[in-house]
Design a protein around this motif. Structure first.
Motif, PDB file in Angstrom:
ATOM      1  N   SER A  64       0.995  -1.114  -0.262  1.00 26.83           N
ATOM      2  CA  SER A  64      -0.088   0.058  -0.047  1.00 26.83           C
ATOM      3  C   SER A  64       0.765   1.021   0.068  1.00 26.83           C
ATOM      4  CB  SER A  64      -1.151  -0.166   1.458  1.00 26.83           C
ATOM      5  OG  SER A  64      -1.586   1.298   1.282  1.00 26.83           O
ATOM      6  N   ASN A  65       1.975   1.095   0.809  1.00 30.31           N
ATOM      7  CA  ASN A  65       2.765   2.433   0.866  1.00 30.31           C
ATOM      8  C   ASN A  65       3.610   2.605  -0.498  1.00 30.31           C
ATOM      9  OD1 ASN A  65       4.441   4.404   2.290  1.00 30.31           O
ATOM     10  ND2 ASN A  65       6.334   3.103   1.996  1.00 30.31           N
ATOM     11  N   ILE A  66       3.882   1.489  -1.070  1.00 26.98           N
ATOM     12  CA  ILE A  66       4.426   1.653  -2.584  1.00 26.98           C
ATOM     13  C   ILE A  66       3.477   2.253  -3.527  1.00 26.98           C
ATOM     14  CG2 ILE A  66       5.424   0.610  -4.490  1.00 26.98           C
ATOM     15  CD1 ILE A  66       6.904  -1.242  -2.631  1.00 26.98           C
ATOM     16  N   ARG A  67       2.231   1.649  -3.735  1.00 27.30           N
ATOM     17  CA  ARG A  67       1.193   2.147  -4.365  1.00 27.30           C
ATOM     18  C   ARG A  67       0.920   3.768  -4.157  1.00 27.30           C
ATOM     19  NH1 ARG A  67      -2.079  -1.274  -3.195  1.00 27.30           N
ATOM     20  NH2 ARG A  67      -3.411  -0.094  -1.458  1.00 27.30           N
ATOM     21  N   ASN A  68       0.858   4.214  -2.834  1.00 24.93           N
ATOM     22  CA  ASN A  68       0.625   5.468  -2.652  1.00 24.93           C
ATOM     23  C   ASN A  68       1.827   6.480  -2.955  1.00 24.93           C
ATOM     24  OD1 ASN A  68      -2.406   5.405  -1.738  1.00 24.93           O
ATOM     25  ND2 ASN A  68      -1.415   4.457   0.194  1.00 24.93           N
ATOM     26  N   ASN A 119       4.558  14.692  -1.163  1.00 22.47           N
ATOM     27  CA  ASN A 119       5.202  13.602  -0.591  1.00 22.47           C
ATOM     28  C   ASN A 119       4.294  12.651   0.351  1.00 22.47           C
ATOM     29  OD1 ASN A 119       8.018  14.390  -1.799  1.00 22.47           O
ATOM     30  ND2 ASN A 119       8.335  15.979   0.073  1.00 22.47           N
ATOM     31  N   TYR A 120       4.400  11.253   0.018  1.00 19.82           N
ATOM     32  CA  TYR A 120       3.434  10.411   0.774  1.00 19.82           C
ATOM     33  C   TYR A 120       4.289   9.897   2.115  1.00 19.82           C
ATOM     34  CZ  TYR A 120       0.131   6.737   2.068  1.00 19.82           C
ATOM     35  OH  TYR A 120      -0.899   5.975   2.689  1.00 19.82           O
ATOM     36  N   VAL A 121       3.635  10.140   3.312  1.00 26.47           N
ATOM     37  CA  VAL A 121       4.052   9.445   4.310  1.00 26.47           C
ATOM     38  C   VAL A 121       3.315   8.378   4.826  1.00 26.47           C
ATOM     39  CG1 VAL A 121       4.705   9.842   6.650  1.00 26.47           C
ATOM     40  CG2 VAL A 121       4.870  11.803   5.254  1.00 26.47           C
ATOM     41  N   ARG A 122       4.165   7.306   5.012  1.00 26.93           N
ATOM     42  CA  ARG A 122       3.608   6.111   5.288  1.00 26.93           C
ATOM     43  C   ARG A 122       2.757   6.068   6.865  1.00 26.93           C
ATOM     44  NH1 ARG A 122       6.805   0.165   6.525  1.00 26.93           N
ATOM     45  NH2 ARG A 122       5.199  -1.175   6.397  1.00 26.93           N
ATOM     46  N   GLN A 123       1.579   5.809   6.556  1.00 23.76           N
ATOM     47  CA  GLN A 123       0.493   5.900   7.493  1.00 23.76           C
ATOM     48  C   GLN A 123       0.483   4.762   8.682  1.00 23.76           C
ATOM     49  OE1 GLN A 123      -1.978   8.774   7.354  1.00 23.76           O
ATOM     50  NE2 GLN A 123      -0.001   9.033   5.701  1.00 23.76           N
ATOM     51  N   ARG A 133      -5.559   4.544   1.650  1.00 26.88           N
ATOM     52  CA  ARG A 133      -5.904   4.993   0.148  1.00 26.88           C
ATOM     53  C   ARG A 133      -5.320   6.305  -0.424  1.00 26.88           C
ATOM     54  NH1 ARG A 133      -9.782   2.271   2.012  1.00 26.88           N
ATOM     55  NH2 ARG A 133     -11.197   4.110   1.962  1.00 26.88           N
ATOM     56  N   MET A 134      -5.159   6.647  -1.455  1.00 24.01           N
ATOM     57  CA  MET A 134      -4.600   7.909  -1.958  1.00 24.01           C
ATOM     58  C   MET A 134      -5.036   8.184  -3.340  1.00 24.01           C
ATOM     59  SD  MET A 134      -1.104  10.327  -1.569  1.00 24.01           S
ATOM     60  CE  MET A 134      -0.865  11.938  -1.954  1.00 24.01           C
ATOM     61  N   ARG A 135      -5.729   9.083  -3.498  1.00 22.70           N
ATOM     62  CA  ARG A 135      -6.207   9.340  -4.892  1.00 22.70           C
ATOM     63  C   ARG A 135      -5.708  10.840  -5.295  1.00 22.70           C
ATOM     64  NH1 ARG A 135     -10.744   7.531  -2.601  1.00 22.70           N
ATOM     65  NH2 ARG A 135     -11.932   9.766  -2.650  1.00 22.70           N
ATOM     66  N   VAL A 136      -5.164  11.031  -6.452  1.00 19.98           N
ATOM     67  CA  VAL A 136      -4.399  12.031  -7.049  1.00 19.98           C
ATOM     68  C   VAL A 136      -5.113  12.483  -8.403  1.00 19.98           C
ATOM     69  CG1 VAL A 136      -2.337  13.195  -7.614  1.00 19.98           C
ATOM     70  CG2 VAL A 136      -2.157  11.640  -5.755  1.00 19.98           C
ATOM     71  N   SER A 137      -5.708  13.585  -8.395  1.00 16.60           N
ATOM     72  CA  SER A 137      -6.217  13.975  -9.900  1.00 16.60           C
ATOM     73  C   SER A 137      -5.483  15.402 -10.182  1.00 16.60           C
ATOM     74  CB  SER A 137      -7.678  14.140  -9.507  1.00 16.60           C
ATOM     75  OG  SER A 137      -7.867  15.259  -8.671  1.00 16.60           O
TER      76      SER A 137
END
Length: 361
Positions: A69-73, A83-87, A228-232
């Motif tokens: 999940s971390n890699i995907r996000n 920057n995405y921080v592991r949750q 989950r993280m969605r980016v548009s």
């Protein structure tokens, strides 16, 4: 009143017979930095056995987001300035003890624990001096006087079992409070070091100080964390706008078993110089009884509020907005289960002392 019966009697056989005594503790046993302090010991003195009885427990488990999940996000942020921080997520289970125990009952148990520990260490082949016999040593009087205030302060906390953070503390009769157990080091002072050295020389025994907590239940908690993280991305004139929508959820399942266990045990050992090493001896993990006891497990909002008010001596009524698990039993059951647990623990601890006194072999 909502009262949901979870179980009238749960049998949870958690066997510790396959655990070798030398593997139970950090610091002493087959391997341990403090084996040198008990190597060749012929006897032991236990002037302090500080026992904490848990009456309210919160079990918390924190779990990080999975690597996938971390890699995907993280990939979702490629090409952006984000920057995405592991949750991480957490789940908690609260258990409350419901048993008609009075201060004198806890005191009686503490006295029994001291006797059981002394008996088992003696059975392992060591000379043990009971608490009531320590006054025969001239070096003991100044030690006892040195910690008189600390001892009285600890005993004062036991005057009312409805105070504190859900744990009531007791010392056996004639016991003294020297070492808190949660300190990384202890300032002993030159005079005290001399007294301790003199006491060990007089008695030809090693001084042990124990701090342990007894819990009335065992909680198994399984946490599943999802993120989950969605980016548009859209173009507005000459500007690129990136918006993100992050969401996370934590799912948890749990089981509560009515079985006694010892946790958070820290043991201070006075070394040959009269000082105490900075790192205490401690249990590697909870020491769980090999037999369960009969108890009722249920949720009850009104009773939970009442128990919380008793535990914390609240001046105003507490509104419980969650469902603690009430573990209810009679006094005889609680005391028998506690004594059985401490007999098991004392036997394994005595075996560990014997291994350490033999140089860890």
């Amino acid at each position: 009143m909502r009262k949901t019966a979870i179980s009238l009697m749960v049998y949870c056989l958690i066997c510790t017979s396959n655990i070798f005594a030398q593997d139970l503790f950090d610091g002493i046993g087959t391997k341990g930095v403090q084996n040198k302090n008990i190597k060749g010991a012929e006897g032991f003195i236990v002037p302090q056995l500080n026992v904490g009885f848990e009456t309210f427990t919160e079990t918390v488990k924190i779990q990080q987001e999975s690597k996938v999940s971390n890699i995907r996000n993280n990939l979702a942020t490629v090409g952006t300035n984000k920057n995405y921080v592991r949750q991480s997520g957490a789940a908690k289970v609260t258990t409350i003890l419901s048993v008609e125990m009075k201060p004198e009952d806890f005191q009686s148990l503490s006295n029994d624990f001291q006797k059981i520990l002394e008996e088992e260490i003696s059975k392992a082949g060591f000379k043990v001096f009971p608490l009531e016999e320590l006054d025969q040593f001239s070096a003991y009087a100044p030690i006892k006087e040195r910690f008189d205030n600390k001892t009285e302060k600890t005993k004062g906390k036991t005057a009312d079992v409805e105070v504190g953070d859900g744990k009531v503390m007791f010392l056996p009769e004639n016991g003294i409070m020297m070492y808190n157990g949660d300190l990384k080091s202890v300032s002993m002072g030159i005079g005290l070091i001399k007294n301790l050295k003199d006491l060990m020389k007089e008695s030809n025994a090693v001084i042990l100080m124990q701090n342990l907590d007894i819990d009335f239940s065992n909680v198994e908690l399984d946490v599943d964390f999802k993120s989950r993280m969605r980016v548009s991305t859209s173009n507005v004139g000459y500007y690129e706008i990136t918006s993100t929508d992050q969401s996370k959820s934590t799912d948890a399942t749990y089981n509560v078993y009515p079985v006694m266990k010892i946790k958070n045990n820290n043991i201070g050992i006075v070394d040959k110089t009269g000082s105490m090493p900075a790192a205490p001896v401690s249990l590697k993990e909870d020491f769980i009884s090999d037999i369960p006891y009969e108890a009722k497990l249920y949720t009850d909002k009104k009773k939970s509020e009442s128990l919380f008010n008793q535990l914390f001596s609240l001046k105003r009524k507490m509104d419980v907005d969650f469902d603690p698990i009430i573990v209810e039993m009679n006094k005889e059951t609680y005391m028998n289960a506690s004594k059985h647990l401490f007999r098991m623990y004392s036997q394994e601890f005595a075996k560990t002392l014997a291994i350490g006194a033999n140089g860890g072999k």
